[in-house]
Scaffold this motif. Structure first.
Motif, PDB file in Angstrom:
ATOM      1  N   CYS A 296       0.836  -1.206   0.000  1.00  0.00           N
ATOM      2  CA  CYS A 296       0.000   0.000   0.000  1.00  0.00           C
ATOM      3  C   CYS A 296       0.871   1.257   0.000  1.00  0.00           C
ATOM      4  CB  CYS A 296      -0.918   0.005   1.211  1.00  0.00           C
ATOM      5  SG  CYS A 296      -2.300  -1.158   1.103  1.00  0.00           S
TER       6      CYS A 296
ATOM      7  N   TRP B 154       2.611   1.577  -3.558  1.00  0.00           N
ATOM      8  CA  TRP B 154       1.706   1.967  -4.640  1.00  0.00           C
ATOM      9  C   TRP B 154       1.182   3.385  -4.465  1.00  0.00           C
ATOM     10  CZ3 TRP B 154      -1.067  -3.330  -3.959  1.00  0.00           C
ATOM     11  CH2 TRP B 154      -0.379  -4.310  -4.695  1.00  0.00           C
ATOM     12  N   SER B 155       1.124   3.864  -3.242  1.00  0.00           N
ATOM     13  CA  SER B 155       0.603   5.218  -3.023  1.00  0.00           C
ATOM     14  C   SER B 155       1.605   6.293  -3.438  1.00  0.00           C
ATOM     15  CB  SER B 155       0.218   5.409  -1.556  1.00  0.00           C
ATOM     16  OG  SER B 155       1.358   5.551  -0.728  1.00  0.00           O
TER      17      SER B 155
ATOM     18  N   GLY C 258      -1.896   4.725   2.943  1.00  0.00           N
ATOM     19  CA  GLY C 258      -0.866   5.284   2.089  1.00  0.00           C
ATOM     20  C   GLY C 258       0.410   5.607   2.853  1.00  0.00           C
TER      21      GLY C 258
ATOM     22  N   ALA D  73       2.645  11.431  -1.870  1.00  0.00           N
ATOM     23  CA  ALA D  73       1.920  10.168  -2.006  1.00  0.00           C
ATOM     24  C   ALA D  73       0.433  10.422  -2.165  1.00  0.00           C
ATOM     25  CB  ALA D  73       2.161   9.284  -0.782  1.00  0.00           C
ATOM     26  N   ARG D  74      -0.240   9.486  -2.818  1.00  0.00           N
ATOM     27  CA  ARG D  74      -1.705   9.536  -2.899  1.00  0.00           C
ATOM     28  C   ARG D  74      -2.272   9.397  -1.483  1.00  0.00           C
ATOM     29  NH1 ARG D  74       0.365   6.395  -6.937  1.00  0.00           N
ATOM     30  NH2 ARG D  74      -0.171   6.971  -9.081  1.00  0.00           N
TER      31      ARG D  74
ATOM     32  N   MET E 239      -4.261   7.772   0.433  1.00  0.00           N
ATOM     33  CA  MET E 239      -5.095   6.614   0.777  1.00  0.00           C
ATOM     34  C   MET E 239      -5.439   6.655   2.255  1.00  0.00           C
ATOM     35  SD  MET E 239      -4.139   2.550   0.621  1.00  0.00           S
ATOM     36  CE  MET E 239      -5.097   1.366   1.607  1.00  0.00           C
TER      37      MET E 239
ATOM     38  N   MET F 278      -6.944   4.140  -5.437  1.00  0.00           N
ATOM     39  CA  MET F 278      -6.298   5.299  -4.828  1.00  0.00           C
ATOM     40  C   MET F 278      -6.637   6.611  -5.533  1.00  0.00           C
ATOM     41  SD  MET F 278      -2.589   3.823  -3.683  1.00  0.00           S
ATOM     42  CE  MET F 278      -2.474   2.383  -2.612  1.00  0.00           C
ATOM     43  N   ASP F 279      -7.421   6.525  -6.611  1.00  0.00           N
ATOM     44  CA  ASP F 279      -7.954   7.725  -7.265  1.00  0.00           C
ATOM     45  C   ASP F 279      -9.429   7.936  -6.944  1.00  0.00           C
ATOM     46  OD1 ASP F 279      -5.627   8.634  -8.476  1.00  0.00           O
ATOM     47  OD2 ASP F 279      -5.907   7.364 -10.248  1.00  0.00           O
TER      48      ASP F 279
ATOM     49  N   LYS G 208      -9.456  12.059   1.220  1.00  0.00           N
ATOM     50  CA  LYS G 208      -8.809  10.752   1.319  1.00  0.00           C
ATOM     51  C   LYS G 208      -9.310   9.839   0.197  1.00  0.00           C
ATOM     52  CE  LYS G 208      -6.482  11.387   5.207  1.00  0.00           C
ATOM     53  NZ  LYS G 208      -5.008  11.276   5.261  1.00  0.00           N
ATOM     54  N   ARG G 209      -8.568   8.767  -0.054  1.00  0.00           N
ATOM     55  CA  ARG G 209      -8.899   7.846  -1.127  1.00  0.00           C
ATOM     56  C   ARG G 209      -9.054   6.421  -0.601  1.00  0.00           C
ATOM     57  NH1 ARG G 209      -9.238  12.306  -2.763  1.00  0.00           N
ATOM     58  NH2 ARG G 209      -8.382  13.196  -4.690  1.00  0.00           N
TER      59      ARG G 209
ATOM     60  N   GLY H 105      -8.316   2.277  -1.102  1.00  0.00           N
ATOM     61  CA  GLY H 105      -7.121   1.498  -1.382  1.00  0.00           C
ATOM     62  C   GLY H 105      -7.452   0.032  -1.212  1.00  0.00           C
TER      63      GLY H 105
END
Length: 364
Positions: free
Chosen positions: A46, A49-50, A123, A267-268, A270, A342-343, A352-353, A355
């Protein structure tokens, strides 16, 4: 021993006097070690990838965590080989052995630096990097953490106990159902090799311990994929501290985070997956589009575990290889749904996203 991630199985195993650590004790300990290795992979994935690789620090962090992820996959493989060489059968595709995030480490393992450590999916943030380094922390770090007043069960101490039990039961090493896989391009200790002697056992456990913790003399990874690679704990501490680790004294050797600055990567955002998954919190119940991506990720994760378990059930390496290939394919299939999630904003907190959940599906 009953398999239950939430039990204190490791602590109870270590309470057994060394002279009473039988072959069944060793098999139970290795299954607990499998649970331990499995628990670390989803949080690291996680975080990786974020990451947004829009800066040099983002690219470097992504590359460093990717190395750690492949190391951890290799550690899982080494432990499975250790179990099958003494006649055991790894259990991976079973909800009872998987981490019910957020949760402690399995078996009652409690790192000295934070006995209340909670492992969660989210994230990459300062908090999550702190969590990663606490998971990997050696019993006596060469830099950063002070010793705790109370002693708790560490991952390193557990693997040391496993090694000593193997020393007693060397005659039980059979070399059965051993998987081999050339992965030296990921690091010197990453290739899976057959466990046929006690020396092989020592090598496998040394790789697991020292790639994560370093040694008592250096923070370097003794089994690196590239020159100057640090062990996992010190990689995470560099990201957290925002400085390169530097040797500041030769005699006795001493290190501190006084090197070049490392800007914290973007970072995204998440969010943290709630207990039982996103649908278990009224504020984050997924819509159909989100649920579709969650299902894809959960199915790929479960299929990977089924394929790995099947691989270690085969008596002949040539029969195991197709299952291992399937497992690797499912592992790479995890990334696509994770990035899409995450989008996707959380309904109760659009900043927030979503995940991946890494939830087990009984029939993938």
């Amino acid at each position: 021993m009953e398999l239950d991630y939430s039990s204190d199985g490791i602590v109870r195993l270590l309470r057994t006097p060394p002279e009473q650590r039988s072959l069944p004790w060793l098999k139970d300990a290795l299954q607990q070690a499998i649970m331990l290795e499995l628990a670390t992979l989803p949080p690291y994935l996680c975080g990786m990838w974020s990451l947004l690789q829009d800066t040099d620090s983002g690219k470097a962090a992504a590359a460093a965590i990717r190395v750690i992820v492949f190391d951890e996959m290799s550690h899982l493989g080494h432990v499975c080989n250790l179990l099958t060489t003494i006649g055991g059968s790894p259990r991976l595709a079973d909800e009872s052995v998987l981490a019910p995030y957020p949760c402690p480490l399995p078996g009652g393992v409690r790192p000295e630096i934070n006995p209340d450590l909670e492992v969660y999916l989210g994230g990459l943030t300062k908090d999550s990097v702190e969590m990663y380094s606490q998971i990997e922390a050696p019993e006596e770090p060469l830099a950063q953490f002070a010793a705790a007043e109370e002693t708790f069960t560490s991952i390193g101490a557990f693997y040391t106990a496993i090694l000593e039990a193997f020393r007693v039961h060397q005659g039980e090493i059979r070399g059965t159902r051993q998987l081999t896989r050339s992965m030296g391009h990921h690091g010197e200790g990453n290739s899976l090799f057959p466990i046929r002697t006690f020396a092989d056992v020592e090598q496998a456990i040394t790789v697991i311990k020292e790639q994560g913790e370093g040694t008592d003399k250096t923070p370097d990874n003794p089994f690196p994929g590239h020159a100057g690679e640090l062990s996992h704990y010190y990689v995470f501490r560099e990201i957290f501290r925002g400085r390169k680790l530097k040797k500041i004294q030769e005699t006795p050797p001493k290190w501190d985070f006084q090197g070049d600055p490392i800007p914290f990567p973007n970072a995204r955002p998440m969010g943290r997956v709630p207990k039982g998954g996103w649908a278990n919190d009224p504020g984050t119940v997924p819509d159909a589009a989100v649920q579709a991506e969650l299902d894809k990720g959960n199915t790929a994760f479960s299929a990977m575990l089924h394929a790995l378990e099947k691989a270690w059930e085969q008596d002949r390496p040539e029969d195991a290889d197709p299952h291992m290939d399937d497992a690797i394919g499912h592992m790479f299939a995890l990334k696509g749904p994770a990035l899409k999630l995450m989008d996707m904003p959380l309904p109760n907190d659009p900043a927030k996203r979503y995940g991946p959940e890494f939830r087990f599906v009984a029939t993938p």
